[in-house]
Design an enzyme around this catalytic site. Sequence first.
Site, PDB file in Angstrom:
ATOM      1  N   MET A 386     -47.684  21.231  -7.837  1.00  0.00           N
ATOM      2  CA  MET A 386     -48.067  20.150  -6.916  1.00  0.00           C
ATOM      3  C   MET A 386     -48.043  20.605  -5.462  1.00  0.00           C
ATOM      4  SD  MET A 386     -46.605  16.658  -8.606  1.00  0.00           S
ATOM      5  CE  MET A 386     -47.313  15.628  -7.362  1.00  0.00           C
ATOM      6  N   GLU A 411     -21.673  19.313 -21.859  1.00  0.00           N
ATOM      7  CA  GLU A 411     -21.595  19.359 -23.342  1.00  0.00           C
ATOM      8  C   GLU A 411     -21.767  20.790 -23.863  1.00  0.00           C
ATOM      9  OE1 GLU A 411     -22.953  16.334 -25.900  1.00  0.00           O
ATOM     10  OE2 GLU A 411     -22.733  14.770 -24.406  1.00  0.00           O
TER      11      GLU A 411
HETATM   12  C1  LIG Z   1     -22.599  15.542 -14.621  1.00  0.00           C
HETATM   13  C2  LIG Z   1     -21.509  15.923 -15.562  1.00  0.00           C
HETATM   14  C3  LIG Z   1     -21.084  15.011 -16.516  1.00  0.00           C
HETATM   15  C4  LIG Z   1     -20.034  15.345 -17.387  1.00  0.00           C
HETATM   16  N1  LIG Z   1     -19.573  14.396 -18.266  1.00  0.00           N
HETATM   17  C5  LIG Z   1     -18.454  14.660 -19.009  1.00  0.00           C
HETATM   18  C6  LIG Z   1     -17.862  13.632 -19.806  1.00  0.00           C
HETATM   19  O1  LIG Z   1     -18.358  12.508 -19.896  1.00  0.00           O
HETATM   20  N2  LIG Z   1     -16.720  13.929 -20.464  1.00  0.00           N
HETATM   21  C7  LIG Z   1     -16.140  15.158 -20.418  1.00  0.00           C
HETATM   22  O2  LIG Z   1     -15.104  15.354 -21.068  1.00  0.00           O
HETATM   23  N3  LIG Z   1     -16.693  16.152 -19.674  1.00  0.00           N
HETATM   24  C8  LIG Z   1     -17.821  15.934 -18.957  1.00  0.00           C
HETATM   25  N4  LIG Z   1     -18.388  16.922 -18.179  1.00  0.00           N
HETATM   26  C9  LIG Z   1     -17.747  18.227 -18.115  1.00  0.00           C
HETATM   27  C10 LIG Z   1     -18.584  19.319 -18.741  1.00  0.00           C
HETATM   28  O3  LIG Z   1     -18.567  19.215 -20.122  1.00  0.00           O
HETATM   29  C11 LIG Z   1     -18.075  20.665 -18.205  1.00  0.00           C
HETATM   30  O4  LIG Z   1     -18.524  20.747 -16.864  1.00  0.00           O
HETATM   31  C12 LIG Z   1     -18.581  21.829 -19.017  1.00  0.00           C
HETATM   32  O5  LIG Z   1     -17.939  21.882 -20.251  1.00  0.00           O
HETATM   33  C13 LIG Z   1     -18.380  23.166 -18.292  1.00  0.00           C
HETATM   34  O6  LIG Z   1     -17.067  23.288 -17.840  1.00  0.00           O
HETATM   35  P1  LIG Z   1     -16.779  23.723 -16.309  1.00  0.00           P
HETATM   36  O7  LIG Z   1     -17.595  22.861 -15.438  1.00  0.00           O
HETATM   37  O8  LIG Z   1     -15.333  23.726 -16.124  1.00  0.00           O
HETATM   38  O9  LIG Z   1     -17.348  25.189 -16.203  1.00  0.00           O
HETATM   39  P2  LIG Z   1     -16.589  26.604 -16.643  1.00  0.00           P
HETATM   40  O10 LIG Z   1     -15.983  26.369 -17.967  1.00  0.00           O
HETATM   41  O11 LIG Z   1     -15.708  26.948 -15.481  1.00  0.00           O
HETATM   42  O12 LIG Z   1     -17.809  27.539 -16.729  1.00  0.00           O
HETATM   43  C14 LIG Z   1     -18.408  28.180 -15.598  1.00  0.00           C
HETATM   44  C15 LIG Z   1     -19.367  29.243 -16.085  1.00  0.00           C
HETATM   45  O13 LIG Z   1     -18.671  30.196 -16.900  1.00  0.00           O
HETATM   46  C16 LIG Z   1     -19.350  30.381 -18.123  1.00  0.00           C
HETATM   47  N5  LIG Z   1     -18.392  30.629 -19.220  1.00  0.00           N
HETATM   48  C17 LIG Z   1     -17.228  29.972 -19.478  1.00  0.00           C
HETATM   49  N6  LIG Z   1     -16.653  30.453 -20.582  1.00  0.00           N
HETATM   50  C18 LIG Z   1     -17.467  31.440 -21.051  1.00  0.00           C
HETATM   51  C19 LIG Z   1     -17.449  32.321 -22.176  1.00  0.00           C
HETATM   52  N7  LIG Z   1     -16.473  32.263 -23.088  1.00  0.00           N
HETATM   53  N8  LIG Z   1     -18.455  33.207 -22.337  1.00  0.00           N
HETATM   54  C20 LIG Z   1     -19.455  33.275 -21.438  1.00  0.00           C
HETATM   55  N9  LIG Z   1     -19.545  32.469 -20.357  1.00  0.00           N
HETATM   56  C21 LIG Z   1     -18.575  31.557 -20.173  1.00  0.00           C
HETATM   57  C22 LIG Z   1     -20.098  29.050 -18.377  1.00  0.00           C
HETATM   58  O14 LIG Z   1     -21.223  29.270 -19.197  1.00  0.00           O
HETATM   59  C23 LIG Z   1     -20.488  28.662 -16.965  1.00  0.00           C
HETATM   60  O15 LIG Z   1     -21.694  29.274 -16.634  1.00  0.00           O
HETATM   61  C24 LIG Z   1     -19.453  16.623 -17.324  1.00  0.00           C
HETATM   62  C25 LIG Z   1     -19.910  17.549 -16.387  1.00  0.00           C
HETATM   63  C26 LIG Z   1     -20.911  17.213 -15.501  1.00  0.00           C
HETATM   64  C27 LIG Z   1     -21.362  18.217 -14.480  1.00  0.00           C
END
Ligand SMILES: Cc1cc2nc3c(=O)[nH]c(=O)nc-3n(C[C@H](O)[C@H](O)[C@H](O)COP(=O)(O)OP(=O)(O)OC[C@H]3O[C@@H](n4cnc5c(N)ncnc54)[C@H](O)[C@@H]3O)c2cc1C
Length: 429
Positions: A386, A411
Amino acid sequence: MLVEALQGEVPLRRHVPTCLSSWKTPPRVLKSSQSAALLGVTDHGPSCAALQMFTEEEMMIKNTVKKFAQEQIAPLVSTMDENSKMEESVIQGLFQQGLMGIEIETKYGGTGASFFSSILAIEELAKVDASVALLCDLQNTIINNLIRKHGTEEQKATYLTELATEKIGSFCLSEAGAGSDAFALKTRADKKGNYYVINGSKMWITNAEYAGLFLVMANINSDLGYKGITCFLVDRDTEGLHVGKAENKMGLRASSTCPLTFENVKVPETNILGQIGHGYKYAIGSLNEGRIGIAAQMLGLAQGCFDHTIPYMKERIQFGKRIFDFQGLQHQVAQVATQLEAARLLIYNTARLLEGGKSFMKEASMAKYYASEIAGLTTSKCIEWMGGVGYTKDFPVEKYFRDAKVGTIYEGASNIQLNTIAKCIDTEY
Ligand SMILES: Cc1cc2nc3c(=O)[nH]c(=O)nc-3n(C[C@H](O)[C@H](O)[C@H](O)COP(=O)(O)OP(=O)(O)OC[C@H]3O[C@@H](n4cnc5c(N)ncnc54)[C@H](O)[C@@H]3O)c2cc1C
């Protein structure tokens, strides 16, 4: 030396892993390729319907949601995004249309429809607004299904009736120190007589601002590790439960995402969902199903973005012709359309596997991973196609782009999906 080797006088040392079979032996039969699902055989005989052939009920729900989304949600999308607030009329509309209890049995006031219908509803809602789709998705694929599967008759009668008609539920697993490593959670529940006392905090809890019920994962005995994790049903007005300020997010702005704190929150033991110490199993199971919903959300928003963009490309004239007529753009459009179709088939197939009682863990991770990746790609391409106007807030494509990013995070982040897919492949060979 090389010539001698080629003439066979000195045997070549071939560094081949012993497990590698020679081409003359028949290929190994994979466990996965023996599954009845892949052979197209169900308990009711061969099932050969194309994945996009829907039942009458599925078609009806899809059309109803499409109409509802276009007429009642679309006019409010930009204001809800701007104000970071879901309109009450949208929430009420979802309940009135029966979209908050799609699989809940009619005796509890639900719609009594199928999981596949939920997936179609989420996809249709996300074409218009991904935040509304998330509200519908979490309620149906996670909250309602956890209670339907593990609730006592009393819990079902109370909570399913409310969830189908008036109450929003939130799923509380993540914490500041427990994201991808969710079972490292620190929130604890100590037993005192016939009730538990919950202390701790949660982060990122979707719909927390509007929720009346919280499904809280807490550990009843940290010595047991993840096997102490237990799921509690906590009513919003329980003393000591505090909902914090909503996060100021890049996308999904109409969806509230809040931290929670629990200060000596007393919960009767009758509010334990399922068995003590089985919370981790319920979380894994429900997130497996939930991932199909998130995949549908990502597909819907990517399709919605595409649907806004193509008509513009057919009207916009540059160099004396429609920009859609440049082959450089046509090939990109065709590629993106193919990826959307591939994602749709992955998602529908996974939903059908679930409904057929087949294993679907690998497929759910593939669907979620792929749909999230192509949602990012599609929405980014739509902005490019666009041009400058795609980069402004006068058109909806930039919002789809912002909303898409979270698909690779929540998730189970994309890497976590890849881990699951690889683990499944490991067991298949
Ligand atoms: C808008 C939003 C809504 C949400 N809603 C809910 C909800 O309703 N209930 C709830 O319980 N949670 C919720 N969440 C939480 C969500 O499930 C987590 O943000 C997600 O599981 C990732 O965890 P983190 O943000 O701590 O990232 P981290 O776990 O810190 O991960 C950061 C990065 O490291 C990478 N990483 C981590 N471990 C590994 C591994 N073993 N191997 C390779 N790479 C890895 C990940 O892929 C990612 O790129 C929500 C999150 C958001 C942003």
